[in-house]
Design a protein around this motif. Structure first.
Motif, PDB file in Angstrom:
ATOM      1  N   MET B   1      89.930  55.210  31.656  1.00  0.00           N
ATOM      2  CA  MET B   1      89.184  55.010  30.515  1.00  0.00           C
ATOM      3  C   MET B   1      88.832  56.133  29.707  1.00  0.00           C
ATOM      4  SD  MET B   1      85.659  54.728  32.793  1.00  0.00           S
ATOM      5  CE  MET B   1      84.865  54.249  31.377  1.00  0.00           C
ATOM      6  N   VAL B 370      84.666  44.738  29.987  1.00  0.00           N
ATOM      7  CA  VAL B 370      85.336  45.972  29.653  1.00  0.00           C
ATOM      8  C   VAL B 370      86.677  45.418  28.577  1.00  0.00           C
ATOM      9  CG1 VAL B 370      86.971  45.773  31.747  1.00  0.00           C
ATOM     10  CG2 VAL B 370      86.396  48.048  30.616  1.00  0.00           C
ATOM     11  N   ASP B 371      86.921  46.263  27.891  1.00  0.00           N
ATOM     12  CA  ASP B 371      87.857  46.073  26.851  1.00  0.00           C
ATOM     13  C   ASP B 371      89.223  46.475  27.372  1.00  0.00           C
ATOM     14  OD1 ASP B 371      87.417  49.067  25.320  1.00  0.00           O
ATOM     15  OD2 ASP B 371      89.259  48.393  25.128  1.00  0.00           O
ATOM     16  N   VAL B 372      90.386  45.950  27.128  1.00  0.00           N
ATOM     17  CA  VAL B 372      91.434  46.051  27.951  1.00  0.00           C
ATOM     18  C   VAL B 372      92.094  47.420  27.534  1.00  0.00           C
ATOM     19  CG1 VAL B 372      93.757  45.190  27.989  1.00  0.00           C
ATOM     20  CG2 VAL B 372      91.889  43.555  27.922  1.00  0.00           C
ATOM     21  N   ASP B 373      92.051  47.818  26.261  1.00  0.00           N
ATOM     22  CA  ASP B 373      93.009  48.902  25.881  1.00  0.00           C
ATOM     23  C   ASP B 373      92.194  50.135  26.104  1.00  0.00           C
ATOM     24  OD1 ASP B 373      95.272  47.429  24.805  1.00  0.00           O
ATOM     25  OD2 ASP B 373      93.547  46.511  23.555  1.00  0.00           O
ATOM     26  N   PHE B 374      91.185  50.209  25.899  1.00  0.00           N
ATOM     27  CA  PHE B 374      90.374  51.568  26.317  1.00  0.00           C
ATOM     28  C   PHE B 374      89.325  51.640  27.339  1.00  0.00           C
ATOM     29  CE2 PHE B 374      90.914  50.735  21.654  1.00  0.00           C
ATOM     30  CZ  PHE B 374      91.689  51.462  21.111  1.00  0.00           C
ATOM     31  N   GLN B 375      89.125  50.513  27.850  1.00  0.00           N
ATOM     32  CA  GLN B 375      88.254  50.342  29.207  1.00  0.00           C
ATOM     33  C   GLN B 375      87.090  50.800  28.850  1.00  0.00           C
ATOM     34  OE1 GLN B 375      91.580  52.119  29.681  1.00  0.00           O
ATOM     35  NE2 GLN B 375      92.036  50.059  29.933  1.00  0.00           N
ATOM     36  N   ASP B 377      83.047  49.993  28.555  1.00  0.00           N
ATOM     37  CA  ASP B 377      81.902  49.116  28.613  1.00  0.00           C
ATOM     38  C   ASP B 377      81.720  48.151  27.643  1.00  0.00           C
ATOM     39  OD1 ASP B 377      82.218  49.629  31.651  1.00  0.00           O
ATOM     40  OD2 ASP B 377      80.564  50.979  31.440  1.00  0.00           O
ATOM     41  N   GLU B 400      81.294  53.004  23.002  1.00  0.00           N
ATOM     42  CA  GLU B 400      82.316  53.716  22.288  1.00  0.00           C
ATOM     43  C   GLU B 400      81.725  54.753  21.286  1.00  0.00           C
ATOM     44  OE1 GLU B 400      84.692  51.287  19.518  1.00  0.00           O
ATOM     45  OE2 GLU B 400      82.690  50.431  18.637  1.00  0.00           O
ATOM     46  N   GLU B 401      82.492  55.728  21.160  1.00  0.00           N
ATOM     47  CA  GLU B 401      82.358  57.088  20.268  1.00  0.00           C
ATOM     48  C   GLU B 401      82.383  56.113  18.737  1.00  0.00           C
ATOM     49  OE1 GLU B 401      85.051  60.209  20.095  1.00  0.00           O
ATOM     50  OE2 GLU B 401      83.511  61.370  20.512  1.00  0.00           O
TER      51      GLU B 401
END
Lengths: 106, 406
Positions: B1, B370-375, B377, B400-401
């Motif tokens: 992640m 959770v998102d698949v590509d960046f993990q 939350d 996310e940033e």
């Protein structure tokens, strides 16, 4: 009037998110490789089952390099995997007592 | 992640916050903690360092939570935000993202890191903070908290470029309309953030555990550039609320559009004792905007509630494992529905259909995935236009940033 452009984030191209709709699902992952006589082998149908009630959770096929991956599995849920020879030359193989890892940290 | 410290997530139940959507007497204090000061200060007994990983040991149960951001200061000079990888009751294991642990000596103290806003004015039920626009210029955000103890728990927010710190008012003529100098939140069509629909004082000092059976869950997610609240204003299904300040990318170099977008409730209630309808509004400065392209000609809609997916998951031929996609939030001029730009990040629309959608009851939403590509939350929360799921979309707040290189 000028134009201003800010750097776009990858997420603004659309995210893919996991939707867990029952207690078998979650952020867990299981990865592996299908082999035949020691060599990577694909495409092999691979099925993931819950250990406790033998319920089929997911089915996938291994990639050209033999790798396969399951996601959207509850972290810590004990599972087993059955893989089938697509050419019907060998019996199905089973891998028992597999526990998904937390896909967020792997 | 991808570990990052720019965007933080707080749960209403966090040690040091411990509030619910109805505890209006606690709101000024918890806002100050989350946005500016941090909370739950602890003194560290000892530290061990292994590369970029540090393990802090306390003499007490610290109350910190994994996957959050901790502010660590040391008399040796270390003063950084670190990512919490894991905890035990008396230890916290963290990652120092730049891997530089020099100065992590002497007496160490920690607290949950704030969003990094600066409190510049505070008097009675008024607070003014300094936050950042996406171009890193400063914006002032004024919150007028509910000061009528027997009414809904609501806040009148206002964003502007200039402020009078003597009077505690926003002085920017292009600021969020009406709310620049109000002394109590309106119950009419002016923008407000509503947290509780109960018109009484019984919940004013409730803790999280006292309120959880009425209000269910609640989270706050934000950064120096944004602020999102996901909560429920009543018990039951589809009582969910999302209100937010989001970073924008508006390509037109107009002073009047150089603001984050703010959205919240706008419905009029005949008395503070009724819930009213479910109308929302959004503003960039004083300019009314919409997140709906107007295709259904519903001028009062903030989102396109009917433009939903026909299946909650991608087809297996593309992606298996119940994968749902999200779309960015596009910003339209409200009058013409011409495209102005989009929300840079932080909040997205999750493409759910009318079945296989995430939880909608107050006890279970916002729900975490959770998102698949960046993990990252992600917190999913419904936003309704009626009491039917058919008229409900789902928003995804992503930890996310939102600005790279900040």
């Amino acid at each position: 009037m000028g134009l201003k452009i800010f750097r776009n984030l990858p997420s603004n191209q659309g995210l893919r998110i996991i939707t867990a709709i029952n207690s078998s699902q979650g952020s867990g992952k299981i990865n592996g490789t299908t082999k035949k006589l020691g060599q990577n082998y694909s495409p092999v149908p691979v099925c993931l089952f819950r250990k406790d009630n033998r319920q089929l959770l997911w089915e996938t096929k291994s990639k050209p390099d033999g790798s396969y991956s399951f996601r959207n599995v509850a972290v810590g849920l004990e599972c087993f995997i059955v893989a089938f020879d697509p050419n019907n030359q060998y019996n199905a193989v089973i891998q028992d007592k597999i526990t998904p890892y937390d896909g967020r940290v792997g | 992640m991808i570990k990052q410290t720019q965007t933080k997530m707080f749960d209403f139940s966090d040690v040091g916050l411990d509030f619910c959507a109805g505890s209006k007497n606690k709101f000024p204090e918890v806002f100050k903690k989350m946005l500016a000061t941090g909370f739950n200060p602890q003194t560290v007994n000892s530290v061990s360092i292994s590369g970029s990983t540090i393990t802090l040991t306390y003499g007490v149960n610290h109350g910190y939570v994994a996957d959050r951001v901790l502010q660590v200061t040391a008399t040796g000079g270390f003063n950084k935000e670190v990512y919490i990888d894991g905890i035990t009751s008396n230890t916290v294991t963290c990652t120092v993202l730049d891997a530089d642990t020099s100065g992590l000596t002497g007496t160490l103290s920690t607290k949950v890191a704030s969003l990094g806003w600066e409190l510049v004015y505070e008097l009675s039920n008024i607070q003014i903070f300094k936050m950042k626009h996406i171009d890193d210029t400063e914006r002032y955000v004024r919150f007028c908290f509910q000061n009528n103890a027997s009414q809904h728990n609501a806040i009148a927010p206002c964003i502007g470029k200039t402020v009078d710190l003597q009077s505690g008012t926003i002085t920017d003529a292009n600021a969020t309309p009406v709310n620049a100098n109000v002394t109590t939140p309106f119950n009419n069509s002016n923008l407000r953030w509503e947290f509780s629909t109960y018109p009484h004082n019984l919940h004013n000092n409730w803790t999280y555990s006292q309120g959880v059976s009425e209000y269910g869950k609640g989270v706050c997610i934000g950064s120096p550039y944004h602020l999102i609240f996901m909560h429920n204003n009543y018990v039951g299904s589809l009582r969910s609320k999302t209100v937010a300040i989001l970073p924008t990318s508006i390509p037109y170099a107009l002073d009047t559009l150089e603001y984050p977008v703010i959205f919240g409730d706008t419905y009029t209630v005949s008395s503070w004792g009724t819930e009213g309808s479910y109308a929302y509004t959004a503003r960039i400065g004083s300019h009314q905007v919409s997140f709906s392209n107007g295709i259904n000609n519903n001028s009062g809609w903030l989102f396109d509630y009917y433009q939903k997916a026909t299946d909650s998951f991608l087809p297996a031929s593309i992606d298996s494992f119940n994968t749902t996609t999200t779309t960015p939030i596009f910003i339209y001029d409200n009058a013409s529905r011409q495209l102005l730009g989009w929300c840079v990040g932080g909040l997205h629309v999750a493409r759910y259909a009318d079945s296989n959608y995430p939880p909608i009851t107050s006890s279970a939403t916002p729900s975490k995935t959770v998102d698949v590509d960046f993990q990252h939350d992600c917190y999913i929360h419904p936003l309704k236009y009626s009491n039917s799921v058919v008229d409900t979309i789902f928003l995804a707040a992503v930890v996310e940033e939102v600005k790279y290189g900040a």
